[in-house]
Design a protein around this motif. Structure first.
Motif, PDB file in Angstrom:
ATOM      1  N   SER A 148      34.012  30.645  55.910  1.00 46.70           N
ATOM      2  CA  SER A 148      35.297  30.772  55.221  1.00 46.70           C
ATOM      3  C   SER A 148      35.233  30.177  53.822  1.00 46.70           C
ATOM      4  CB  SER A 148      36.399  30.082  56.031  1.00 46.70           C
ATOM      5  OG  SER A 148      36.496  30.630  57.324  1.00 46.70           O
ATOM      6  N   ILE A 149      34.595  29.014  53.706  1.00 44.49           N
ATOM      7  CA  ILE A 149      34.477  28.361  52.395  1.00 44.49           C
ATOM      8  C   ILE A 149      33.645  29.219  51.449  1.00 44.49           C
ATOM      9  CG2 ILE A 149      33.576  26.337  51.195  1.00 44.49           C
ATOM     10  CD1 ILE A 149      34.196  24.708  53.705  1.00 44.49           C
ATOM     11  N   THR A 150      32.562  29.776  51.972  1.00 35.77           N
ATOM     12  CA  THR A 150      31.696  30.616  51.141  1.00 35.77           C
ATOM     13  C   THR A 150      32.432  31.851  50.647  1.00 35.77           C
ATOM     14  OG1 THR A 150      29.776  29.868  52.418  1.00 35.77           O
ATOM     15  CG2 THR A 150      29.500  31.848  51.075  1.00 35.77           C
ATOM     16  N   SER A 151      33.252  32.437  51.533  1.00 36.38           N
ATOM     17  CA  SER A 151      33.988  33.640  51.126  1.00 36.38           C
ATOM     18  C   SER A 151      35.000  33.333  50.034  1.00 36.38           C
ATOM     19  CB  SER A 151      34.689  34.254  52.335  1.00 36.38           C
ATOM     20  OG  SER A 151      35.690  33.381  52.829  1.00 36.38           O
ATOM     21  N   LEU A 152      35.587  32.136  50.067  1.00 31.98           N
ATOM     22  CA  LEU A 152      36.537  31.763  49.017  1.00 31.98           C
ATOM     23  C   LEU A 152      35.835  31.457  47.701  1.00 31.98           C
ATOM     24  CD1 LEU A 152      39.151  29.528  50.877  1.00 31.98           C
ATOM     25  CD2 LEU A 152      39.494  31.805  49.923  1.00 31.98           C
ATOM     26  N   GLN A 153      34.580  31.045  47.788  1.00 29.37           N
ATOM     27  CA  GLN A 153      33.820  30.754  46.577  1.00 29.37           C
ATOM     28  C   GLN A 153      33.217  32.009  45.952  1.00 29.37           C
ATOM     29  OE1 GLN A 153      31.005  27.894  48.034  1.00 29.37           O
ATOM     30  NE2 GLN A 153      32.378  26.141  47.726  1.00 29.37           N
ATOM     31  N   ASN A 154      33.441  33.133  46.597  1.00 33.84           N
ATOM     32  CA  ASN A 154      32.933  34.401  46.076  1.00 33.84           C
ATOM     33  C   ASN A 154      33.560  34.685  44.708  1.00 33.84           C
ATOM     34  OD1 ASN A 154      32.393  37.171  45.560  1.00 33.84           O
ATOM     35  ND2 ASN A 154      32.111  37.523  47.757  1.00 33.84           N
ATOM     36  N   PRO A 155      32.767  35.069  43.720  1.00 35.02           N
ATOM     37  CA  PRO A 155      33.319  35.336  42.379  1.00 35.02           C
ATOM     38  C   PRO A 155      34.392  36.413  42.370  1.00 35.02           C
ATOM     39  CG  PRO A 155      30.919  35.199  42.305  1.00 35.02           C
ATOM     40  CD  PRO A 155      31.305  35.200  43.754  1.00 35.02           C
ATOM     41  N   ASN A 156      34.375  37.295  43.366  1.00 32.78           N
ATOM     42  CA  ASN A 156      35.381  38.360  43.406  1.00 32.78           C
ATOM     43  C   ASN A 156      36.773  37.823  43.720  1.00 32.78           C
ATOM     44  OD1 ASN A 156      33.414  40.309  42.909  1.00 32.78           O
ATOM     45  ND2 ASN A 156      32.937  40.525  45.095  1.00 32.78           N
ATOM     46  N   ASN A 157      36.843  36.626  44.340  1.00 39.53           N
ATOM     47  CA  ASN A 157      38.138  36.016  44.629  1.00 39.53           C
ATOM     48  C   ASN A 157      38.630  35.269  43.394  1.00 39.53           C
ATOM     49  OD1 ASN A 157      38.194  36.867  47.340  1.00 39.53           O
ATOM     50  ND2 ASN A 157      36.922  35.139  47.957  1.00 39.53           N
ATOM     51  N   GLN A 158      39.722  35.729  42.839  1.00 43.61           N
ATOM     52  CA  GLN A 158      40.256  35.153  41.610  1.00 43.61           C
ATOM     53  C   GLN A 158      41.057  33.889  41.939  1.00 43.61           C
ATOM     54  OE1 GLN A 158      39.396  36.378  38.700  1.00 43.61           O
ATOM     55  NE2 GLN A 158      38.262  38.065  39.658  1.00 43.61           N
ATOM     56  N   LEU A 159      40.337  32.766  42.094  1.00 46.27           N
ATOM     57  CA  LEU A 159      41.006  31.518  42.441  1.00 46.27           C
ATOM     58  C   LEU A 159      41.071  30.536  41.272  1.00 46.27           C
ATOM     59  CD1 LEU A 159      39.491  30.842  45.986  1.00 46.27           C
ATOM     60  CD2 LEU A 159      41.675  31.916  45.427  1.00 46.27           C
ATOM     61  N   ASP A 160      40.365  30.847  40.191  1.00 44.34           N
ATOM     62  CA  ASP A 160      40.308  29.898  39.077  1.00 44.34           C
ATOM     63  C   ASP A 160      41.675  29.686  38.440  1.00 44.34           C
ATOM     64  OD1 ASP A 160      37.633  29.630  39.522  1.00 44.34           O
ATOM     65  OD2 ASP A 160      37.058  31.168  38.057  1.00 44.34           O
ATOM     66  N   LYS A 161      42.508  30.728  38.463  1.00 43.22           N
ATOM     67  CA  LYS A 161      43.806  30.636  37.814  1.00 43.22           C
ATOM     68  C   LYS A 161      44.848  29.943  38.694  1.00 43.22           C
ATOM     69  CE  LYS A 161      42.982  34.897  35.202  1.00 43.22           C
ATOM     70  NZ  LYS A 161      43.469  36.273  34.908  1.00 43.22           N
ATOM     71  N   GLU A 162      44.509  29.680  39.939  1.00 44.40           N
ATOM     72  CA  GLU A 162      45.466  29.080  40.855  1.00 44.40           C
ATOM     73  C   GLU A 162      45.335  27.563  40.830  1.00 44.40           C
ATOM     74  OE1 GLU A 162      44.473  30.888  44.526  1.00 44.40           O
ATOM     75  OE2 GLU A 162      45.459  32.795  44.076  1.00 44.40           O
ATOM     76  N   ASN A 163      46.439  26.896  41.156  1.00 37.65           N
ATOM     77  CA  ASN A 163      46.407  25.438  41.155  1.00 37.65           C
ATOM     78  C   ASN A 163      45.727  24.913  42.412  1.00 37.65           C
ATOM     79  OD1 ASN A 163      48.310  25.512  43.269  1.00 37.65           O
ATOM     80  ND2 ASN A 163      49.997  25.613  41.788  1.00 37.65           N
ATOM     81  N   VAL A 164      45.535  23.608  42.455  1.00 37.01           N
ATOM     82  CA  VAL A 164      44.794  22.985  43.559  1.00 37.01           C
ATOM     83  C   VAL A 164      45.519  23.166  44.881  1.00 37.01           C
ATOM     84  CG1 VAL A 164      43.899  20.804  44.440  1.00 37.01           C
ATOM     85  CG2 VAL A 164      43.752  21.310  41.995  1.00 37.01           C
ATOM     86  N   ILE A 165      46.844  23.046  44.860  1.00 35.97           N
ATOM     87  CA  ILE A 165      47.615  23.166  46.101  1.00 35.97           C
ATOM     88  C   ILE A 165      47.469  24.562  46.696  1.00 35.97           C
ATOM     89  CG2 ILE A 165      49.944  23.125  47.078  1.00 35.97           C
ATOM     90  CD1 ILE A 165      50.657  20.963  45.092  1.00 35.97           C
TER      91      ILE A 165
END
Length: 236
Positions: A148-165
């Motif tokens: 699950s952690i690896t899938s979230l770290q996938n570059p295709n998942n646009q998480l950089d713009k989201e906050n920590v929470i």
């Protein structure tokens, strides 16, 4: 009637109805029914499950963990010092059974009379361990969480713009969904869900308690109390 009898002969004994006490020749039918059930469902046959924890590399002795075959006992005896009851056993491969219970439940069983304190403690430990055991082993759980952690770290998942929470929320949700999808469900759970039955039964009616609303209320009250205290301190 002949067709019904022919169909019943082709069925497994566990699928046949329990003989009715008011039926003709009930005693002989009942005995024949018990014999069929015991021979088909309650006679032990070795399988891989018997040697589930056997490890040849450790030098383990290959023995059935179901303790089969069992020692033959010519007559039933009671040890006057320990109170241990040894029931007569004429077949080393048949599990202990009660003829009325096995005829009613129509499944395999291994019944034992709980007489001593040691047996009672062993029973409590067994039941507690059985109902609380996890369906997933620790290493499987860790592997799924890592996935699950690896899938979230996938570059295709646009998480950089989201906050920590928000990132944390998605991580927990992804881990939960991954673990939940691998959980084993019993036949009873599935049947209850499909039949829209309740998942629990109680002897009393209880008032529902919504923890999130309660937590929000307490947090609001706490914030107001702190604000009042700050005003009082500032006024002095």
């Amino acid at each position: 009637d002949m067709n019904v009898l022919s169909n019943q002969l082709n069925l497994l004994p566990a699928c046949l109805p329990t003989p009715h006490p008011s039926s003709p020749n009930f005693i002989s039918r009942f005995r024949a029914d018990v014999v069929q059930l015991v021979e088909s469902s309650n006679t032990h046959k070795h399988s891989d499950t018997c040697y589930k924890y056997y490890n040849a590399n450790r030098g383990d002795k290959k023995s059935c963990r179901m303790r089969m075959p069992r020692k033959l006992v010519p007559i039933s005896t009671i040890d006057p010092y320990t109170g241990h009851i040894s029931m007569r056993r004429s077949d080393s491969w048949i599990n202990n059974f009660n003829e009325y219970i096995i005829s009613a439940c129509r499944s395999n069983m291994d019944i034992k009379f709980i007489w001593t304190g040691n047996d009672a403690k062993a029973l409590v430990y067994y039941i507690t361990d059985y109902v609380t055991k996890m369906s997933l082993s620790f290493h499987d759980t860790f592997s799924l969480v890592q996935k699950s952690i690896t899938s979230l770290q996938n570059p295709n998942n646009q998480l950089d713009k989201e906050n920590v929470i928000e990132k944390s929320r998605k991580l927990v949700l992804r881990c939960y969904n991954t673990l939940a999808s691998q959980q084993e469900l019993s036949g009873v759970q599935v049947a209850s869900y499909l039949m829209n039955w309740d998942d629990h039964y109680t002897t009393h009616k209880f008032q529902g308690l919504y923890l999130i609303q309660t937590e929000r209320f307490l947090q609001t009250e706490l914030n107001e109390m702190r604000a009042k205290q700050n005003l009082e301190i500032a006024s002095h």
